[in-house]
Write an enzyme that holds these catalytic residues in place. Structure first.
Site, short mmCIF file in Angstrom:
data_model
loop_
_atom_site.label_atom_id
_atom_site.label_comp_id
_atom_site.label_asym_id
_atom_site.label_seq_id
_atom_site.Cartn_x
_atom_site.Cartn_y
_atom_site.Cartn_z
N HIS A 37 37.94 29.99 42.75
CA HIS A 37 38.41 30.78 43.88
C HIS A 37 38.93 29.94 45.03
O HIS A 37 39.97 30.26 45.58
CB HIS A 37 37.41 31.82 44.36
CG HIS A 37 38.11 32.92 45.11
ND1 HIS A 37 38.82 33.92 44.49
CD2 HIS A 37 38.31 33.11 46.43
CE1 HIS A 37 39.40 34.68 45.38
NE2 HIS A 37 39.11 34.22 46.56
N TYR B 107 42.77 29.37 47.83
CA TYR B 107 42.99 29.01 49.24
C TYR B 107 43.80 27.73 49.36
O TYR B 107 44.49 27.53 50.34
CB TYR B 107 41.65 28.94 49.99
CG TYR B 107 41.01 30.30 49.98
CD1 TYR B 107 41.58 31.32 50.74
CD2 TYR B 107 39.95 30.59 49.16
CE1 TYR B 107 41.07 32.60 50.68
CE2 TYR B 107 39.43 31.87 49.10
CZ TYR B 107 40.00 32.87 49.85
OH TYR B 107 39.51 34.14 49.78
N HIS C 252 47.01 41.86 41.17
CA HIS C 252 46.57 41.35 42.47
C HIS C 252 47.09 39.93 42.72
O HIS C 252 47.68 39.65 43.75
CB HIS C 252 45.04 41.40 42.53
CG HIS C 252 44.43 40.49 43.55
ND1 HIS C 252 44.47 40.77 44.90
CD2 HIS C 252 43.80 39.31 43.45
CE1 HIS C 252 43.87 39.80 45.56
NE2 HIS C 252 43.46 38.89 44.70
N PHE C 253 46.86 39.03 41.76
CA PHE C 253 47.20 37.64 42.11
C PHE C 253 48.70 37.34 41.99
O PHE C 253 49.13 36.30 42.46
CB PHE C 253 46.30 36.62 41.40
CG PHE C 253 46.43 36.48 39.91
CD1 PHE C 253 47.58 36.00 39.32
CD2 PHE C 253 45.34 36.79 39.09
CE1 PHE C 253 47.68 35.85 37.96
CE2 PHE C 253 45.44 36.64 37.72
CZ PHE C 253 46.60 36.18 37.16
N HIS C 254 49.46 38.27 41.43
CA HIS C 254 50.91 38.07 41.54
C HIS C 254 51.39 38.40 42.96
O HIS C 254 52.47 37.98 43.36
CB HIS C 254 51.67 38.88 40.49
CG HIS C 254 51.71 38.17 39.16
ND1 HIS C 254 50.70 38.24 38.24
CD2 HIS C 254 52.63 37.33 38.62
CE1 HIS C 254 51.00 37.49 37.19
NE2 HIS C 254 52.17 36.92 37.40
N ARG D 246 43.93 42.70 30.70
CA ARG D 246 44.83 41.57 30.95
C ARG D 246 44.77 40.66 29.72
O ARG D 246 44.06 40.94 28.77
CB ARG D 246 44.36 40.82 32.20
CG ARG D 246 43.03 40.13 31.98
CD ARG D 246 42.42 39.57 33.24
NE ARG D 246 43.12 38.38 33.70
CZ ARG D 246 42.58 37.49 34.55
NH1 ARG D 246 41.36 37.67 35.01
NH2 ARG D 246 43.24 36.44 34.95
N ARG D 247 45.52 39.58 29.72
CA ARG D 247 45.43 38.51 28.73
C ARG D 247 45.48 39.02 27.30
O ARG D 247 44.63 38.68 26.48
CB ARG D 247 44.11 37.74 28.91
CG ARG D 247 43.95 37.17 30.28
CD ARG D 247 42.69 36.37 30.36
NE ARG D 247 42.96 35.13 31.09
CZ ARG D 247 42.08 34.20 31.35
NH1 ARG D 247 40.87 34.33 30.90
NH2 ARG D 247 42.40 33.14 32.02
#
Lengths: 189, 562
Positions: free
Chosen positions: B232, B236, B383-385, B446-447
């Site tokens: 995680h 950042y 989300h992370f896209h 996913r995946r």
């Protein structure tokens, strides 16, 4: 340090939001009792699971009744759940508390029953324990949601939830046929 | 004076770092569109479903590790050199570049090996379709782990060059406040040093010897936990450089200046303190971890919202100030007075806007209970896209339109394509990501190469699954077009001849509330690092201790080739 008045208001609102989130989740786990996957399942040797000599119910996975509770033992391996995939769907009664105990014989898998909050990782060496009650009879999709190898996308199955009276009947039939088989065997001897 | 003329050596370094990152972006984007078309079933002719996972591994490693790390190295190199007004120590900085490049080549070769039939190299099959997270006991070729380790070690060495610059600057400017950009770079690097310890221990102490056959077993839960200790904070490491751009450059592009320098420093210190003790929120659904530890991580994760919420305030306030400097009036109509036709500005603003949406879906992920709904569904890549794939990637592309002319001395070419590009990316991402979020709520994983099963069918909560599939395919295709447009502009600019005057310059206006207002204690890196380590010890000490209590390698698993 100079902090603008608007900044202070914003900061206060942000902290309030965060504390609010934490409070709702704390209430969910303490008040309502939303259960988490945790370490209650204990550990197990992945190699013994692979060889079928753990000395536990995982050597003969399936639905059993332990202390009046339905417990489903499931072994995940590339690329199937036993039981769960193909001709052996997991069969449980509706309206009863059911505990799933899942472990892996090889790599990391996922265990997720679609449209429910049964959703856990399956990690070699660990036993995942999740409890649930299905109120609606029907067929629920079961999938492995963690990549586990070249045929990962074929690792799907189902959980069949049957009305309790029907479930007992089928169980009795199974017990009956087992008794019949045993009687037959004895007669043969 | 253009940056390239003031600091020719450092400019060459930034150009090399950007070049590698752009190549990784191009290949990664190509892999991305192949996946979007394959898993939605629109076109499956590129690869087999078994090879899909090799493409997925390549997409994750090239974009999330190689593109980001090299671009950040270039951006930080520029930021330190321009804010401290000195060339970077060349030998250290170039060593870092070559170490990272060697690691990249090793990892890339081992991944590509999987497509060309996994030849046996040094006694191991050359393949690495273990995805970006490489969970044991699934095993890749040792070269993959060694390559990943070298990329990280290289980034550590790059950080040394920034610190050395600061020490030299300090001895010449005693008592002065650290310039804001350098402060941000160094705080980010400290966070990075602290958080990469986890993955370094995982790879160097466990996975490399295990993949070489020197040790027989590793504990899958322990290595997974070490991965998420880093997994995680790494986001950042992607986000903070975007924040550096939004805080220090975006206000100027809007025609204004930063609202508050002290608050910007507070935000970065908060990231240093809080980034690492949050990793367990990726393991909410893991067995073997008591829920108390998960709750502690959840609390930390929620507080990590604070620096991002503060950033939303400060950045919007600074941009609004810029608009009012240009004569804007009204509560919201100032938005019209912003330079939306300039690609650097438009890209950063659209990236920030998308990040707000990504932040909200992140709050869902952080929630210990509702996480069960979406864990490992396609909601998560949705989300992370928005975060890595837009907040970081679009900011990186946008600021390249501003930065590349300064490190080459060449004018930006293909301006029309550059002006349209952020909007293409924005629309593509909006279409793809919203469909991914909704598909995740329907439970679609996913995946996976083929999210369809014989036993049952998924049902959409809002909209049909077929419609979501088409949107993901269209969005993925638009994103590929967006990446290609960016690369065309960059290639044309980098290959052009130098001439004429640039329309951009690197001057950063003084903040409205300057560094003098910020307490000196903010510059005390030793104190903040010590507090950060203490918080980590609280969050990770007891769970790690209980995991290794039965032995470092137990309950263990031997390697299983993919």
């Amino acid at each position: 340090m100079q902090v603008h008045r608007f900044e202070k208001v914003w900061l206060g609102a942000a902290i309030l939001l965060i504390v609010g989130f934490i409070a709702t989740i704390a209430y969910g786990s303490v008040g309502v009792g939303v259960g988490m996957v945790d370490d209650t399942g204990g550990q197990i040797s992945a190699e013994e699971v692979q060889n079928g000599n753990t000395g536990t119910q995982f050597d003969d996975p399936g639905v059993v009744k332990e202390d009046g509770q339905y417990v489903v033992y499931v072994v995940a391996r590339q690329f199937q759940f036993s039981p769960g995939t193909g001709d052996t769907p997991i069969r449980v009664p509706a309206g009863e508390n059911v505990t799933f105990k899942v472990t892996s014989a090889d790599v990391v898998h996922g265990f997720s029953v679609v449209e429910t909050n049964i959703n856990t990782m399956v990690i070699p060496g660990q036993v995942s324990e999740v409890s649930a009650r299905f109120n609606e009879p029907g067929t629920y999709g079961l999938i492995c949601h963690e990549y586990c190898g070249a045929a990962h996308h074929t690792m799907g199955g189902s959980v069949e939830v049957v009305p309790p009276e029907e479930y007992d009947m089928q169980q009795e039939n199974i017990d009956q046929s087992a008794d019949d088989a045993q009687a037959q065997e004895e007669a043969d001897q | 004076m253009v940056f390239v003329d003031s600091y020719p050596k450092t400019s060459k370094l930034v150009r090399s770092e950007f070049l590698v990152s752009f190549i990784a972006l191009g290949i990664g984007a190509l892999f991305g569109v192949i996946q979007a078309l394959h898993r939605t079933g629109v076109f499956r002719g590129f690869v087999s479903s078994a090879d899909y996972y090799t493409i997925l591994t390549g997409h994750g490693v090239l974009l999330a590790l190689v593109f980001t790390t090299f671009f950040i190295a270039g951006l930080f190199t520029w930021a330190v050199a321009s804010s401290l007004e000195r060339e970077l120590p060349q030998r250290i900085a170039w060593s870092a570049f070559w170490i990272m490049l060697t690691g990249t080549v090793l990892a890339a070769v081992s991944i590509i090996g999987g497509i060309v039939g996994s030849p046996s190299i040094l006694g191991h099959d050359l393949e690495a379709d273990v995805l970006f997270t490489f969970y044991a006991p699934m095993k890749a070729h040792p070269a993959f782990y060694i390559g990943a380790a070298l990329i990280i070690v290289g980034s550590w060495v790059a950080g040394l060059a920034y610190f050395k610059s600061l020490w030299e600057w300090r001895s010449e400017n005693p008592g002065e406040r650290i310039p804001l950009q350098t402060f941000m770079v160094l705080t980010t690097m400290l966070m990075w040093y602290v958080s990469t310890i986890g993955v370094a221990v995982e790879v160097v102490a466990f996975l490399i010897p295990w993949s070489l056959g020197l040790i027989q077993n590793v504990d899958p839960l322990l290595t997974r936990t070490l991965f998420w200790y880093f997994g995680h904070p790494v986001v950042y490491f992607w986000l903070m450089p975007a924040y550096l751009v939004w805080y220090t450059i975006l206000p100027k592009l809007a025609g204004g200046r930063l609202f508050s320098d002290p608050l910007a420093r507070v935000v970065f210190v908060a990231f240093l303190l809080l980034s690492t003790p949050v990793g367990f929120h990726h393991q909410y659904t893991d067995p073997g971890i008591p829920s108390g530890y998960k709750f502690i991580a959840m609390t930390n994760t929620m507080f990590l919202l604070l620096p991002s919420l503060l950033t939303a305030f400060t950045v919007v306030a600074s941009v609004e100030h810029g608009a009012r400097q240009r004569g804007a009036k009204g509560y919201l109509s100032w938005l019209r007075n912003l330079p939306w036709g300039k690609p650097a500005f438009a890209g950063c603003m659209l990236a920030g806007l998308m990040f707000a949406a990504g932040g909200f879906s992140g709050m869902i992920n952080a929630g210990m209970n509702i996480n069960y709904l979406i864990h490992n569904t396609i909601w998560v890549p949705g989300h992370f896209h928005l975060t890595v794939g837009t907040a970081f990637a679009l900011t990186a592309m946008a600021i390249s339109y501003w930065l590349v002319p300064q490190i080459t001395g060449k004018k930006l070419r293909q301006r029309t394509i550059a002006t349209l590009q952020p909007y293409v990316w924005f629309v593509g991402m909006a279409v793809m990501s919203n469909a991914m979020h909704r598909a995740g709520l329907a439970g679609i994983p996913r995946r996976t190469a083929e999210p369809t099963y014989d036993e049952f069918a998924f049902e959409g909560v809002a909209g049909t699954v077929g419609e979501m599939r088409i949107q993901i395919a269209i969005g993925g295709f638009l994103l590929f077009v967006g990446a290609a447009m960016f690369l065309i502009v960059m290639a044309d600019t980098l290959l052009a001849r130098r001439g004429g005057t640039l329309s951009v310059n690197g001057t950063i206006p003084e903040p409205l509330s300057g560094a003098d207002h910020s307490p000196r204690i903010l510059d005390n890196y030793k104190l903040w690092t010590a507090i950060a380590l203490l918080l980590i010890a609280i969050a990770y000490g007891p769970p790690l201790a209980s995991m290794v209590a039965d032995g470092l390698f137990a309950p263990g698993s031997p390697p299983i080739p993919v």
